[in-house]
Design an enzyme around this catalytic site. Structure first.
Site, PDB file in Angstrom:
ATOM      1  N   CYS A  65       0.797  -1.235   0.000  1.00 34.61           N
ATOM      2  CA  CYS A  65       0.000   0.000   0.000  1.00 34.61           C
ATOM      3  C   CYS A  65       0.829   1.284   0.000  1.00 34.61           C
ATOM      4  CB  CYS A  65      -0.922   0.035   1.222  1.00 34.61           C
ATOM      5  SG  CYS A  65      -1.763  -1.494   1.604  1.00 34.61           S
ATOM      6  N   HIS A 120      -3.113   6.574   4.013  1.00 33.43           N
ATOM      7  CA  HIS A 120      -2.137   5.569   4.440  1.00 33.43           C
ATOM      8  C   HIS A 120      -0.685   5.959   4.149  1.00 33.43           C
ATOM      9  CE1 HIS A 120      -1.393   0.946   5.009  1.00 33.43           C
ATOM     10  NE2 HIS A 120      -0.992   1.689   6.025  1.00 33.43           N
TER      11      HIS A 120
END
Length: 214
Positions: A65, A120
């Site tokens: 991610c 994130h």
């Protein structure tokens, strides 16, 4: 130097709007248009985009991610941004440094910009809510991290940031993210070009069954 800094943006009037859509933890084996898997997921919208656009086959990405997101935003390899792995809230020391030049910073004030959905790239539960705004986006509406990291770990009930303020929503996350993008694009109007970073939490864990309407 940032690879993005080597690209001087033309005048705003010459630009078209840019919508960058990011699916989380989705490989080419999961997209029917790539024909890499004998039984792929049903992806009619993506297949239609591929059929009417360009399908890239020679492209590489860090299969994680946070590193991929930092590279997309800065044009730099993860080892250059200092994000070589997924960030683990709360309190992880790894983050996208504010010194990194990002796409919205390069575009400048002539553009309307928004980060919609999962971020994130910062771990602190308080200052992290401001991180997308400090990285150049005029707006950020969406989850700060994976929904797995929130309570009660559900795509149907989770907390999200709205321009740095934490709010609670019980709308299905994918629907909420799309609706937020439509809202912010509508608010931008047509007076200036816009760049929208649209980052879904799906298909990342936690595994679940979407609403039957989807």
């Amino acid at each position: 130097a940032s690879a993005l800094a080597l690209i001087a943006p033309p005048a705003a009037a010459q630009q078209r709007n840019v919508l960058l859509i990011i699916a989380d933890d989705v490989g080419v084996d999961l997209i029917a248009a790539y024909e890499e898997h004998p039984n792929p997921a049903s992806t009619p919208r993506l297949d239609a985009l591929a059929a009417s656009g360009i399908l890239f086959r020679n492209a590489w990405s860090t299969p994680s991610c946070s590193p991929t997101r930092s590279s997309l935003l800065t044009g730099r390899y993860p080892y250059q941004t200092g994000i070589g792995r997924a960030i683990w809230p709360p309190g992880d020391s790894v983050e996208l440094a504010l010194a990194e030049q990002t796409i919205p910073e390069l575009l400048g004030p002539a553009w309307n910009t928004a980060a919609i959905g999962k971020w994130h790239m910062h771990a602190d539960q308080i200052s992290g809510l401001q991180h997308p705004l400090l990285q150049g986006f005029a707006h950020h509406w969406g989850a700060a991290w994976n929904l797995l990291d929130s309570t009660p770990n559900s795509y149907y009930a989770y907390s999200k940031a709205v321009d740095g303020v934490l709010v609670w929503t019980t709308n299905y996350a994918t629907t909420e993210t799309v609706n937020d993008a439509l809202t912010v694009i509508d608010e931008f109007g047509s007076e200036a070009p816009w760049f929208v970073w649209l980052a879904f939490n799906t298909a990342h864990t936690p595994w679940h069954i979407p609403p039957s309407s989807l």
